[in-house]
Design an enzyme around this catalytic site. Structure first.
Site, PDB file in Angstrom:
ATOM      1  N   LYS A  83     -37.912 -56.081 -52.281  1.00 51.46           N
ATOM      2  CA  LYS A  83     -37.132 -54.877 -52.569  1.00 51.46           C
ATOM      3  C   LYS A  83     -36.934 -54.759 -54.077  1.00 51.46           C
ATOM      4  O   LYS A  83     -36.339 -55.647 -54.703  1.00 51.46           O
ATOM      5  CB  LYS A  83     -35.758 -55.044 -51.914  1.00 51.46           C
ATOM      6  CG  LYS A  83     -35.365 -53.929 -50.984  1.00 51.46           C
ATOM      7  CD  LYS A  83     -34.062 -54.315 -50.335  1.00 51.46           C
ATOM      8  CE  LYS A  83     -33.364 -53.142 -49.751  1.00 51.46           C
ATOM      9  NZ  LYS A  83     -32.028 -53.501 -49.283  1.00 51.46           N
TER      10      LYS A  83
HETATM   11  C1  E4P Z   1     -30.519 -51.245 -47.147  1.00 51.25           C
HETATM   12  O1  E4P Z   1     -31.626 -51.545 -47.509  1.00 51.25           O
HETATM   13  C2  E4P Z   1     -29.423 -50.968 -48.091  1.00 51.25           C
HETATM   14  O2  E4P Z   1     -29.263 -52.008 -48.984  1.00 51.25           O
HETATM   15  C3  E4P Z   1     -28.160 -50.679 -47.346  1.00 51.25           C
HETATM   16  O3  E4P Z   1     -28.446 -49.834 -46.247  1.00 51.25           O
HETATM   17  C4  E4P Z   1     -27.054 -50.121 -48.209  1.00 51.25           C
HETATM   18  O4  E4P Z   1     -25.990 -49.720 -47.392  1.00 51.25           O
HETATM   19  P1  E4P Z   1     -24.504 -49.419 -47.950  1.00 51.25           P
HETATM   20  O5  E4P Z   1     -24.549 -48.144 -48.715  1.00 51.25           O
HETATM   21  O6  E4P Z   1     -23.659 -49.318 -46.725  1.00 51.25           O
HETATM   22  O7  E4P Z   1     -24.149 -50.588 -48.815  1.00 51.25           O
END
Ligand code: E4P
Length: 216
Positions: A83
């Site tokens: 990522k």
């Molecule tokens: C997924 O890859 C993201 O990091 C995650 O969905 C972020 O979610 P949040 O906005 O609830 O922290």
């Protein structure tokens, strides 16, 4: 539509994986810190547990650091997706890692124009954060609609991974739009499973069965 779990919690991953619901996992530094312990061990354990794609996020913010970290993370398993953040260095790292057959999930996407660039730089997944957009009085689901429409005009490899999901209707609306993947916190998946009429129905069936057995 593929369902990923948005968590680093091994217990939740096991529980939903046993139901056949987990196509992959997304993690981020916040989710790992929530679990405590050694994050490297946790990432390796998740990668070993799940057959599907597991997104592990780089901490570095510069190109060289992201590429180096991405290669290390990929060492945890063939199912690791690195990522990288939606920045200039992140896209450069995305292009480099993708050229080495290391798939990349470009994260923290908040606009259609960012999504176009992520797709062009070879991202395997593009992660628009819909809940965080909703929090700022913008419509996260419109962003998903726009990105799906744009990608459908071309032959990009990228899949739309709907992130920052807050409730079951986010999932239903994303599915109606044909999103490739949604990543869900375990509590949202739990809410999708439940309906009060299902519980009530079971209760009534059991009571009626009991009456039948008790009748002469
Ligand atoms: C997924 O890859 C993201 O990091 C995650 O969905 C972020 O979610 P949040 O906005 O609830 O922290």
């Amino acid at each position: 539509m593929k369902i990923f779990l948005d968590t680093a919690n091994l217990e939740a991953i096991r529980e939903y994986n046993d139901m056949g619901l987990v196509d992959g996992i997304t993690t981020n530094p916040t989710l790992l810190s929530r679990e405590g312990g050694d994050p490297q061990k946790a990432m390796k354990a998740i990668t070993d547990l799940i057959d599907g794609d597991v997104s592990l996020e780089v901490i570095a913010t510069d190109y060289n650091g992201m590429v180096e970290e991405g290669r290390k993370l990929r060492g945890y398993g063939e199912n690791v997706v690195v990522k990288c953040p939606m920045t200039a260095d992140g896209l450069k790292a995305c292009k480099k890692l993708s050229s080495e057959d290391i798939p990349v999930n470009v994260t923290l996407v908040f606009s259609p124009s960012q999504a176009i660039l992520a797709a062009k730089s070879g991202a395997r997944y593009i992660s628009p954060f819909i809940g965080r957009l909703d929090d700022t009085s913008q419509d996260g689901m419109t962003l998903i609609e726009d990105i799906i429409e744009i990608l459908s005009n071309y032959e990009y490899e990228a899949e739309v991974l709907v992130a920052s999901v807050r409730h079951p209707m986010h999932v239903v609306d994303a599915a109606k739009l044909g999103a490739d993947v949604v990543t869900l916190p375990p509590d949202v998946l739990g809410k999708m499973l439940k309906h009060p009429l299902t519980d009530k129905g079971i209760k009534v069936f059991l009571e009626d069965w009991k009456k039948l057995k008790e009748s002469p």
